[in-house]
Every structure is written in structure tokens, then in C-alpha cells.
Design a protein around this motif. Structure first.
Motif, PDB file in Angstrom:
ATOM      1  N   SER A 114      51.577  61.936  42.458  1.00  0.00           N
ATOM      2  CA  SER A 114      50.347  61.759  43.229  1.00  0.00           C
ATOM      3  C   SER A 114      49.401  60.898  42.412  1.00  0.00           C
ATOM      4  N   GLY A 115      48.781  59.912  43.063  1.00  0.00           N
ATOM      5  CA  GLY A 115      47.902  59.034  42.322  1.00  0.00           C
ATOM      6  C   GLY A 115      46.814  58.430  43.179  1.00  0.00           C
ATOM      7  N   THR A 116      45.799  57.903  42.507  1.00  0.00           N
ATOM      8  CA  THR A 116      44.669  57.247  43.174  1.00  0.00           C
ATOM      9  C   THR A 116      44.363  55.941  42.450  1.00  0.00           C
ATOM     10  N   SER A 117      44.161  54.890  43.227  1.00  0.00           N
ATOM     11  CA  SER A 117      43.752  53.597  42.699  1.00  0.00           C
ATOM     12  C   SER A 117      42.379  53.246  43.265  1.00  0.00           C
ATOM     13  N   THR A 118      41.459  52.865  42.389  1.00  0.00           N
ATOM     14  CA  THR A 118      40.120  52.447  42.803  1.00  0.00           C
ATOM     15  C   THR A 118      39.899  51.010  42.354  1.00  0.00           C
ATOM     16  N   THR A 119      39.574  50.133  43.298  1.00  0.00           N
ATOM     17  CA  THR A 119      39.350  48.721  43.011  1.00  0.00           C
ATOM     18  C   THR A 119      37.922  48.372  43.393  1.00  0.00           C
ATOM     19  N   ASP A 120      37.124  47.996  42.412  1.00  0.00           N
ATOM     20  CA  ASP A 120      35.726  47.626  42.636  1.00  0.00           C
ATOM     21  C   ASP A 120      35.577  46.106  42.577  1.00  0.00           C
ATOM     22  N   VAL A 121      35.013  45.523  43.630  1.00  0.00           N
ATOM     23  CA  VAL A 121      34.670  44.096  43.627  1.00  0.00           C
ATOM     24  C   VAL A 121      33.221  43.995  43.181  1.00  0.00           C
ATOM     25  N   LEU A 122      33.023  43.432  41.982  1.00  0.00           N
ATOM     26  CA  LEU A 122      31.717  43.465  41.336  1.00  0.00           C
ATOM     27  C   LEU A 122      31.178  42.057  41.116  1.00  0.00           C
ATOM     28  N   GLY A 123      29.883  41.974  40.877  1.00  0.00           N
ATOM     29  CA  GLY A 123      29.237  40.696  40.611  1.00  0.00           C
ATOM     30  C   GLY A 123      28.336  40.264  41.753  1.00  0.00           C
ATOM     31  N   THR A 124      27.781  39.068  41.614  1.00  0.00           N
ATOM     32  CA  THR A 124      26.899  38.496  42.628  1.00  0.00           C
ATOM     33  C   THR A 124      27.637  37.393  43.383  1.00  0.00           C
ATOM     34  N   TYR A 125      27.555  37.437  44.706  1.00  0.00           N
ATOM     35  CA  TYR A 125      28.262  36.488  45.571  1.00  0.00           C
ATOM     36  C   TYR A 125      27.261  35.874  46.541  1.00  0.00           C
ATOM     37  N   ARG A 126      27.154  34.547  46.519  1.00  0.00           N
ATOM     38  CA  ARG A 126      26.257  33.833  47.430  1.00  0.00           C
ATOM     39  C   ARG A 126      27.078  32.926  48.335  1.00  0.00           C
ATOM     40  N   ASP A 134      29.387  31.004  45.688  1.00  0.00           N
ATOM     41  CA  ASP A 134      28.820  30.841  44.359  1.00  0.00           C
ATOM     42  C   ASP A 134      28.418  32.223  43.850  1.00  0.00           C
ATOM     43  N   GLY A 135      28.098  32.325  42.546  1.00  0.00           N
ATOM     44  CA  GLY A 135      27.637  33.613  42.041  1.00  0.00           C
ATOM     45  C   GLY A 135      27.820  33.749  40.549  1.00  0.00           C
ATOM     46  N   GLU A 136      27.609  34.992  40.065  1.00  0.00           N
ATOM     47  CA  GLU A 136      27.722  35.294  38.642  1.00  0.00           C
ATOM     48  C   GLU A 136      28.495  36.591  38.436  1.00  0.00           C
ATOM     49  N   ASN A 137      29.186  36.652  37.300  1.00  0.00           N
ATOM     50  CA  ASN A 137      29.887  37.867  36.860  1.00  0.00           C
ATOM     51  C   ASN A 137      30.852  38.408  37.915  1.00  0.00           C
ATOM     52  N   GLN A 138      31.499  37.517  38.628  1.00  0.00           N
ATOM     53  CA  GLN A 138      32.416  37.946  39.683  1.00  0.00           C
ATOM     54  C   GLN A 138      33.715  38.459  39.054  1.00  0.00           C
ATOM     55  N   ARG A 139      34.092  39.682  39.400  1.00  0.00           N
ATOM     56  CA  ARG A 139      35.274  40.294  38.797  1.00  0.00           C
ATOM     57  C   ARG A 139      35.775  41.450  39.667  1.00  0.00           C
ATOM     58  N   ILE A 140      37.004  41.819  39.399  1.00  0.00           N
ATOM     59  CA  ILE A 140      37.602  43.016  39.979  1.00  0.00           C
ATOM     60  C   ILE A 140      37.844  44.009  38.856  1.00  0.00           C
ATOM     61  N   THR A 188      40.663  44.732  34.283  1.00  0.00           N
ATOM     62  CA  THR A 188      39.509  43.930  34.686  1.00  0.00           C
ATOM     63  C   THR A 188      39.947  42.477  34.806  1.00  0.00           C
ATOM     64  N   TYR A 189      39.485  41.809  35.873  1.00  0.00           N
ATOM     65  CA  TYR A 189      39.871  40.427  36.131  1.00  0.00           C
ATOM     66  C   TYR A 189      38.617  39.609  36.425  1.00  0.00           C
ATOM     67  N   ASP A 190      38.369  38.598  35.609  1.00  0.00           N
ATOM     68  CA  ASP A 190      37.189  37.746  35.767  1.00  0.00           C
ATOM     69  C   ASP A 190      37.613  36.385  36.302  1.00  0.00           C
ATOM     70  N   PHE A 191      36.809  35.842  37.255  1.00  0.00           N
ATOM     71  CA  PHE A 191      37.181  34.588  37.889  1.00  0.00           C
ATOM     72  C   PHE A 191      35.962  33.713  38.128  1.00  0.00           C
ATOM     73  N   THR A 192      36.251  32.428  38.317  1.00  0.00           N
ATOM     74  CA  THR A 192      35.186  31.478  38.607  1.00  0.00           C
ATOM     75  C   THR A 192      34.896  31.466  40.101  1.00  0.00           C
ATOM     76  N   ASN A 193      33.875  30.712  40.486  1.00  0.00           N
ATOM     77  CA  ASN A 193      33.474  30.633  41.887  1.00  0.00           C
ATOM     78  C   ASN A 193      34.472  29.813  42.704  1.00  0.00           C
ATOM     79  N   THR A 194      34.425  29.972  44.028  1.00  0.00           N
ATOM     80  CA  THR A 194      35.183  29.114  44.931  1.00  0.00           C
ATOM     81  C   THR A 194      34.220  28.107  45.555  1.00  0.00           C
ATOM     82  N   SER A 195      34.781  27.182  46.348  1.00  0.00           N
ATOM     83  CA  SER A 195      33.932  26.167  46.974  1.00  0.00           C
ATOM     84  C   SER A 195      33.013  26.767  48.032  1.00  0.00           C
ATOM     85  N   ILE A 196      33.391  27.919  48.565  1.00  0.00           N
ATOM     86  CA  ILE A 196      32.586  28.556  49.615  1.00  0.00           C
ATOM     87  C   ILE A 196      31.567  29.519  49.025  1.00  0.00           C
TER      88      ILE A 196
END
Length: 334
Positions: free
Chosen positions: A263-275, A227-233, A217-225
Motif C-alpha cells: 500500500s502506498g501514496t504518492s504526492t506530487t506538488d506543482v510549485l512556483g510562480t506561473y504567469r 513565464d515565472g520563477e522557481n517552477q518545480r515539481i 525534486t525537478y526544476d525547469f525553465t519557462n516555456t514559450s507560453i
């Protein structure tokens, strides 16, 4: 193991910033780009965590055990086809190159192509046009990193004749932005243990099945473009490894090799609120998309093991879609 978390987290940081900015072009364009951008690093990670399951074809006797610290380096230095992809703007709804190109080679999360400017532009009211410019992300090679690492603790215990069970574990590692953990279970069976006078044979032959699961899990702050909350991968990787193994039966130094399939599977979810705060498409998105990558392939492996009493040291190199160097420090009995 902390190095692994830091490097994978670095890739995720670049990816998250890209995902944020690309949402200015709409969720469909962002998902299309991120699928191509992240696929190679997801594939390399599958190969990395699938390695290191064995250091001999000889199964431990009943009650025999070995505890190991294993590290893997999965290289991509010469994998130019994994470091870039062709971005064709005709396949995107809104994304355009600043220099007017319609298609161009751009970096994946493994690559090193920098300074690729893009923009989105549209009419937001009669006679009023809005435009947003930003750069596409580069990848790990631009930071001088040409490998994906992984590491974990592994334990092996001998059961009934010729059978050995294995378990691997990486306790949850957490930093301010990164959380990563791993577990797995494997079963190895020595076929030569069923032959008469098997200990007199110069070699041992066995088969192995191993399953590994990684969560990050990776949590990050907003960018200049954006805004949002709980943005993470949130990333989850599941891999299966099937190996046919052969090794020598010498008292101190032994050599082993294997031919296998993973054989393998990777699942990446982009989660959180993005404005989206600027540009022509100022919308809000919640948990905007999920990316899945499957990988499979044949591997070939050669290695050596040094045994000095209860201390053992092994190293091997495997060839596949991504090559891997695995090193193990082992402490065992029988």
C-alpha cells in the motif's frame, strides 16, 4: 541509481512542460489533466520502491549481517490500460481538440501517443477572440522506455532469535534539474525459529513489514507560453509492504517465494510562480495544485539465491498490478 533519477526526471520534464502549457486553459483544467496523466507513473513507482526487501525466509542469527546493492525494474510494456486515458472535453472548462473531437485517447506519462493538438479560445473583448494552440505530452514509451527503475543500498542485521532488522538508503543524487533520495526500514521475523529442531526443517517461514520513503525534486525553465520563477515539481512517495515468505534451507542454492500486500501514496506538488503570457486566460498562479495517488494490491514473488561464502547473489520476479524484477548483490557474514 543515477539511471533511475534520469528516467524519472525525464518523465517529470515532460509533465512539467505539460503543466505549464495547460495552465493556459486555467488551473482547474491543468489539474484535471495532470491527475490522469501522472497517476500511472506514480503507481508504478510505488510498486518499484516497495520491492527487494528479502532474499530468504531464514532470519540471520544474533550479530549476523548482510549488505546489499539492490536494483529493481518495474515493467509496463503490456500495460496498455496504464499508458493512456480518455480525455473528454465535456469534463473540461476550456480545453478543446484541434480536430473537433469531443473525446479522444491520449497518453499518460507511461504512454506513447504523440501529436495530439489542443487549444483554448475565448472572447477577451467585444468582437476580439484570443486562441492558444499546443500539443499534449507523450510518455516514456515514446522514448523506448518500458520500465521504472529503482535502486538503493540495504543492510540487514540479526537481533534476538528469529528477528532481523533491515534498513535501505539511497543518498541524495543531484543533477542540474533532478534531486532524488530514498530511505526505509523493515523488520523480518522467522516463525519456524520457535519450533523444536528448527534447523532440521527443510524450509523456513517468516513474515516481513517494510516501509520506504522517496523524495524527488525537478526544476525547469519557462516555456514559450508560461513565464515565472522557481517552477518545480516536488514528489514524495510512501509505501508499506507486508509479506509472508517461505524458502528452502540448502547450503549453496536456495529458492524462495512470498505472498504479500503493498500500500502506498504518492504526492506530487506543482510549485512556483506561473504567469500565462498568451491566450485568452492570462493570469498568474502560485503553487497551483497538488496531486495525490494511492495504490495497493496483492503481490506474489518467486526467486533464487546463490551463496558462495560471504558473497551472495539473488534475483526474483514479483507479479502484481505492475510486475517487478529485482536483483541483489549481497555481502554477508553468518
Amino acid at each position: 541509481m543515477i539511471l533511475a533519477a534520469a528516467i524519472i526526471g525525464s518523465s517529470a520534464l515532460s509533465a512539467q512542460t505539460s503543466a505549464n502549457n495547460l495552465l493556459a486553459a486555467g488551473v482547474e483544467d491543468a489539474e484535471r489533466f495532470m491527475t490522469d496523466y501522472l497517476s500511472p507513473v506514480s503507481e508504478a513507482s510505488i510498486y518499484s520502491i516497495s520491492s527487494g526487501w528479502f532474499n530468504s525466509a531464514s532470519a540471520k542469527p544474533l550479530g549476523g549481517f548482510e549488505i546489499s546493492v539492490i536494483g529493481n525494474l518495474t515493467g509496463f510494456k503490456n500495460k496498455e490500460d496504464k499508458k493512456s486515458f480518455i480525455l473528454d472535453t465535456s469534463e473540461y472548462e476550456n480545453l478543446q481538440f484541434q480536430d473537433g473531437s469531443t473525446s479522444k485517447e491520449v497518453s499518460t506519462a507511461l504512454g506513447d501517443i504523440e501529436g495530439i493538438g489542443v487549444f483554448v479560445e475565448a472572447e477577451v473583448a467585444p468582437g476580439i477572440t484570443a486562441r492558444e494552440d499546443f500539443e499534449l505530452p507523450t510518455g516514456l514509451s515514446s522514448e523506448g522506455i518500458d520500465f521504472i527503475p529503482s535502486g538503493y543500498l540495504q543492510a540487514s542485521v540479526g537481533l534476538v532469535k528469529g528477528t532481523e532488522i533491515k534498513a535501505r538508503f539511497l543518498p541524495k543524487i543531484q543533477t542540474d534539474e533532478v534531486s532524488i533520495g530514498l530511505y526505509g526500514i523493515g523488520l523480518q521475523h522467522e516463525f519456524t525459529s520457535h519450533l523444536p529442531a528448527d534447523k532440521l526443517l527443510p524450509i523456513a517461514i517468516s513474515g516481513l513489514i517494510g516501509y520506504t520513503h522517496l523524495d524527488g525534486t525537478y526544476d525547469f525553465t519557462n516555456t514559450s507560453i508560461i513565464d515565472g520563477e522557481n517552477q518545480r515539481i516536488d514528489a514524495a512517495i510512501n509505501s508499506w509492504n507486508f509479506q509472508a515468505i517461505v524458502s528452502t534451507r540448502l547450503p549453496v542454492i536456495n529458492f524462495y517465494g512470498a505472498l504479500g500486500y503493498l500500500s502506498g501514496t504518492s504526492t506530487t506538488d506543482v510549485l512556483g510562480t506561473y504567469r500565462v503570457q498568451s491566450g485568452p486566460f492570462q493570469e498568474s498562479y502560485t503553487d497551483p495544485f497538488s496531486i495525490e495517488k494511492k495504490a495497493s494490491g496483492v503481490t506474489a514473488n518467486l526467486g533464487a539465491k546463490l551463496k558462495l561464502g560471504f558473497f551472495r547473489l539473488n534475483a526474483d520476479y514479483s507479479l502484481g498490478e505492475f510486475n517487478n524484477l529485482s536483483v541483489g548483490v549481497n555481502f554477508g557474514f553468518r
